[in-house]
Design an enzyme around this catalytic site. Sequence first.
Site, PDB file in Angstrom:
ATOM      1  N   GLU A 114       0.824  -1.210   0.000  1.00  0.00           N
ATOM      2  CA  GLU A 114       0.000   0.000   0.000  1.00  0.00           C
ATOM      3  C   GLU A 114       0.859   1.261   0.000  1.00  0.00           C
ATOM      4  O   GLU A 114       0.523   2.251  -0.664  1.00  0.00           O
ATOM      5  CB  GLU A 114      -0.944  -0.024   1.199  1.00  0.00           C
ATOM      6  CG  GLU A 114      -2.034  -1.085   1.060  1.00  0.00           C
ATOM      7  CD  GLU A 114      -2.752  -1.389   2.362  1.00  0.00           C
ATOM      8  OE1 GLU A 114      -3.989  -1.399   2.344  1.00  0.00           O
ATOM      9  OE2 GLU A 114      -2.075  -1.617   3.390  1.00  0.00           O
ATOM     10  N   GLU A 134      -3.792  -9.798   3.684  1.00  0.00           N
ATOM     11  CA  GLU A 134      -4.557  -9.557   4.904  1.00  0.00           C
ATOM     12  C   GLU A 134      -5.644 -10.589   5.172  1.00  0.00           C
ATOM     13  O   GLU A 134      -5.898 -10.936   6.336  1.00  0.00           O
ATOM     14  CB  GLU A 134      -5.178  -8.148   4.865  1.00  0.00           C
ATOM     15  CG  GLU A 134      -4.187  -7.009   5.073  1.00  0.00           C
ATOM     16  CD  GLU A 134      -3.568  -6.521   3.775  1.00  0.00           C
ATOM     17  OE1 GLU A 134      -2.923  -5.463   3.792  1.00  0.00           O
ATOM     18  OE2 GLU A 134      -3.728  -7.205   2.731  1.00  0.00           O
TER      19      GLU A 134
END
Length: 260
Positions: A114, A134
Amino acid sequence: MAYENIILEKEEKLAVLYINRPKAMNALNKDTLLEIKDAVTAVNDDPAVELLIITGSGDKSFVAGADIAFMQNLSAMEAREFGALGQKVFRLIEAMEKPVIAAVNGFALGGGCELAMCCDFRIAASNAKFGQPEVGLGITPGFGGTQRLPRLVGPGMAKQLLYTADVINADEAFRIGLVNKVVQPEELLPEVKKIAGRILSKGQLAVRLSKAAANEGMQTDIDRAMSIEADAFGLCFATQDQKEGMTAFLEKRKANFISK
């Protein structure tokens, strides 16, 4: 602000920000995010610096992700606040006036992927690994991964990576358009600095206006985006750099831009 988790170095018009938590594979916790925010703000406000490179200390990890040990016992409200902080810091990077390049060395997973995605573009070492793992931890991405990944690689590929938690290598990241170039690890920073040098040799006001037009245009419809570009184009003709650039071209010499 004294930094404990990052290193900020300046080389003439260039700044290099290293995420520096080697014992934690450069993972991001709250303190690290706050230090990144401070450093990015300082770089953006420094008239002597015109481009930022973000990388990780060492050769094993760009950023291995958000710090799981830090996150493990967060409440739902605390987790939301942590995610919102990461989003705010990464949005600050994305919205910087100046170009930002990610030099991805080693693991760029979760929050690391990210962080790389909020930069203008990414150059990867051949040992780099990318992913949003995740869901394998029972959570979603929290720092913008569900939003930036589809914009960069398309919704189908992004959803596959998000749903499977697959980790991909640098060559696959290049194939799907997540990174612009793959080089050997020892060539990473020299190559990124070489690209930075090419950018810095151009008119920086025009570079910044180009960045702003591209970023803003992607968030709106094509007609509004064209108007944003027209505004940027017109603004250039009120600058000394435009006059110098065109005069230098006609005189067949190198332009001497002064960012005015």
